[in-house]
Design a protein around this motif. Structure first.
Motif: not given
Length: 203
Positions: A35, A84, A87, A89, A128, A131-132
């Protein structure tokens, strides 16, 4: 913590796309996902000097937070990268006092700078991560290690650091300690870390 993943700090590097910022890379303790989070220079410095165990000349903001906690008898249970959105966090610092537990909203960079000072675990919501996070395969890790070499510094700094480290051998231990104090006073923590390493090698 069924809906979370525990993370560890893998590294900090300059962000070439955003001047004055750094990329903090977190990795799963039990997995291959990473991450990356873009953070500011001050927060990167705050994380780095604690990881390197460098004591600044005056307490930094996150050190002040720890002093408050010690004096008012509460501790940090863990930090959580909770969300998030667009974009950006979001994080929470979970504090445990004598009578209650509270969650404090924070930027992830501040939350992690505080977590390293309390040796508190870092968690991230599974949503999260889904997604990221970036999935790293064994092949990716092998390529990265081959490209980086054995603990190589960020790109473009290798020769400079190598020659700098070589020149440190010419100084006496007393002089190195004086240079270390000067680097700390000037808040040049990267140089302070190199000087500290050279002093430790001689002790």
């Amino acid at each position: 913590m069924d809906n979370t993943v525990e993370l560890e700090i893998l590294g900090l590097s300059s962000n070439h796309s955003q001047s004055g910022s750094f990329t903090l890379v977190l990795g799963e303790l039990e997995g291959r996902r990473r991450l990356p989070i873009v953070i500011g220079m001050f927060e990167a410095q705050a994380i780095a000097i604690e990881i390197e165990k460098i004591i600044p000349n005056r307490p930094m903001t996150h050190d002040l937070f720890k002093s408050f906690s010690s004096n008012f008898d509460f501790t940090i249970e863990h930090v959580l990268i909770s969300d998030m959105r667009e974009g950006v966090f979001y994080a929470k610092i979970v504090c445990q006092g004598a009578f209650k537990k509270v969650e404090i909203d924070a930027r992830p960079s501040d939350a992690i700078a505080i977590a390293v000072r309390f040796d508190a675990p870092i968690y991230c919501a599974k949503s999260v991560m889904s997604e990221a996070a970036i999935e790293f395969t064994e092949e990716d890790e092998k390529r990265e290690q081959e490209a980086a070499g054995p603990k190589s510094p960020p790109s473009g700094q290798g020769e400079k650091k190598k020659s700098s480290d070589a020149s440190l051998k010419d100084f006496s231990l007393e002089k190195l300690n004086q240079m270390l104090q000067k680097a700390i006073n000037n808040e040049d923590y990267e140089r302070a870390a190199r000087l500290r390493d050279e002093i430790n090698r001689r002790n």
